[in-house]
Design an enzyme around this catalytic site. Sequence first.
Site, PDB file in Angstrom:
ATOM      1  N   GLY A 238       3.295   4.108   5.269  1.00 51.55           N
ATOM      2  CA  GLY A 238       4.361   3.764   6.202  1.00 51.55           C
ATOM      3  C   GLY A 238       4.965   2.394   5.973  1.00 51.55           C
ATOM      4  N   LEU A 239       4.650   1.762   4.838  1.00 48.43           N
ATOM      5  CA  LEU A 239       5.210   0.429   4.581  1.00 48.43           C
ATOM      6  C   LEU A 239       6.373   0.468   3.583  1.00 48.43           C
ATOM      7  CD1 LEU A 239       2.074  -1.912   4.585  1.00 48.43           C
ATOM      8  CD2 LEU A 239       3.725  -1.520   6.399  1.00 48.43           C
ATOM      9  N   GLY A 240       6.846   1.644   3.280  1.00 56.75           N
ATOM     10  CA  GLY A 240       8.073   1.756   2.474  1.00 56.75           C
ATOM     11  C   GLY A 240       7.892   1.411   1.006  1.00 56.75           C
ATOM     12  N   SER A 241       6.707   1.683   0.454  1.00 57.10           N
ATOM     13  CA  SER A 241       6.463   1.281  -0.941  1.00 57.10           C
ATOM     14  C   SER A 241       7.411   1.984  -1.904  1.00 57.10           C
ATOM     15  CB  SER A 241       5.010   1.552  -1.331  1.00 57.10           C
ATOM     16  OG  SER A 241       4.778   2.938  -1.362  1.00 57.10           O
TER      17      SER A 241
ATOM     18  N   ALA B 223      10.478   3.127  -1.437  1.00 52.30           N
ATOM     19  CA  ALA B 223      11.828   2.567  -1.348  1.00 52.30           C
ATOM     20  C   ALA B 223      11.871   1.189  -1.999  1.00 52.30           C
ATOM     21  CB  ALA B 223      12.255   2.467   0.114  1.00 52.30           C
ATOM     22  N   ALA B 224      10.831   0.382  -1.783  1.00 49.22           N
ATOM     23  CA  ALA B 224      10.833  -0.973  -2.340  1.00 49.22           C
ATOM     24  C   ALA B 224      10.773  -0.933  -3.867  1.00 49.22           C
ATOM     25  CB  ALA B 224       9.652  -1.765  -1.781  1.00 49.22           C
TER      26      ALA B 224
ATOM     27  N   PRO C  92       0.838  -1.211   0.000  1.00 54.33           N
ATOM     28  CA  PRO C  92       0.000   0.000   0.000  1.00 54.33           C
ATOM     29  C   PRO C  92       0.875   1.263   0.000  1.00 54.33           C
ATOM     30  CG  PRO C  92      -0.673  -1.543   1.730  1.00 54.33           C
ATOM     31  CD  PRO C  92       0.601  -2.071   1.163  1.00 54.33           C
TER      32      PRO C  92
ATOM     33  N   ASP D 227      14.695   3.240   5.573  1.00 55.58           N
ATOM     34  CA  ASP D 227      13.807   2.518   4.648  1.00 55.58           C
ATOM     35  C   ASP D 227      14.602   1.811   3.555  1.00 55.58           C
ATOM     36  OD1 ASP D 227      11.777   3.692   6.092  1.00 55.58           O
ATOM     37  OD2 ASP D 227      10.593   4.239   4.335  1.00 55.58           O
TER      38      ASP D 227
HETATM   39  O1  PMV Z   1       6.600   6.722   6.663  1.00 54.60           O
HETATM   40  P1  PMV Z   1       7.746   5.831   6.479  1.00 54.60           P
HETATM   41  O2  PMV Z   1       7.490   4.418   6.759  1.00 54.60           O
HETATM   42  O3  PMV Z   1       8.495   6.039   5.218  1.00 54.60           O
HETATM   43  O4  PMV Z   1       8.746   6.082   7.676  1.00 54.60           O
HETATM   44  C1  PMV Z   1       9.420   7.223   7.859  1.00 54.60           C
HETATM   45  C2  PMV Z   1      10.286   7.048   9.056  1.00 54.60           C
HETATM   46  C3  PMV Z   1      10.740   8.367   9.628  1.00 54.60           C
HETATM   47  O5  PMV Z   1      11.605   8.052  10.709  1.00 54.60           O
HETATM   48  C4  PMV Z   1       9.555   9.141  10.157  1.00 54.60           C
HETATM   49  C5  PMV Z   1      11.473   9.198   8.603  1.00 54.60           C
HETATM   50  C6  PMV Z   1      12.819   8.652   8.192  1.00 54.60           C
HETATM   51  O6  PMV Z   1      13.339   9.121   7.164  1.00 54.60           O
HETATM   52  O7  PMV Z   1      13.381   7.794   8.884  1.00 54.60           O
END
Ligand code: PMV
Length: 315
Positions: free
Chosen positions: A102-105, A107-108, A98, A151
């Site tokens: 916050g699941l790093g889509s 970056a993946a 998704p 990430d």
């Molecule tokens: O929202 P996400 O899962 O991409 O997480 C970000 C994590 C943070 O610590 C809030 C930002 C970061 O760059 O580490």
Amino acid sequence: MPATTATAPGKIILFGEHAVVYGRPAIAAPVTQVRAEAIVEDGEWAGIRLHAPDLGRDYWLSEALEDDPYARAVLLVAETTRLDPLPNLSITVRSNIPIASGLGSGAAMAAAVIRALTRHLGYLNQTTDEQVSALTYQVEKLLHGTPSGIDNTVVAYERPVFFVRQQPINRIETLSVKGPLRLLVADTGVVSITKDVVGDVRRQWQAEPRRFEQLFDHCSRVAQVARRALENGDVGRLGQLMVENQNYLREMTVSSPELERLIGTAMATGAIGAKLSGAGRGGNMIALVEEEVEAAVRAALVSAGATNVLTSVLT
Ligand code: PMV
């Protein structure tokens, strides 16, 4: 040449989000049930064609906007391999991670493209986890502004990592988790833009540096104790630490009513610990559960409004 495929997993942050941007340690783990996949094939037409069917996009690299993450991933590989111009290629990216949750889509997807492309071009030395992570970080900067680097690290290494952002090179230690640790990953369904939340925390830190530095120090201690608890399989301690970390995240104002509702529901139905994961204000929360209560907690999360619930087992 046959097509080359590479994948990269989603990720959760177990401890230390936000504080990690300020040099404190954080722990993240891959979520292997959801993945991004990139397929690179030799192209029949001149140029590089990018397909992202999930996003309804199909376009030429030469026409991509400057902030297009796939185009940036391809151009970074071209720069690194010094292959200019690149051969004619067709690159397809798919993902069931998704987005904006916050699941790093992001970056993946970038890591999958970088890995598939470098392999297809025969640059095997460019496909080490460290190199994939470094190039993915460059794409993350486009998406997130000031990413900590956690990430790209976890999706490239595909292992739980203890991560500290530092100069000249980040501290990255893969963890041996004494599992199985069972986590439910529940989506609030609320879209949250990491860049905006990180920017808002920065403004608060600038306005109240002492208070925020203290909060980040508390998160640092939690992450360090949690590391030992993960390595020892101390589930009870991990649960307490998740609750404690969530208290600090709430004080940073990155929780939300939807996240609190899911966290409260999980705890009330027997979870050992629960917290938001990632940037917050929406996206996903995680709940640590024993197998016996997993089904009950999952059902309660769905009743409380979770739009999707995944199980991630760390071993
Ligand atoms: O929202 P996400 O899962 O991409 O997480 C970000 C994590 C943070 O610590 C809030 C930002 C970061 O760059 O580490």
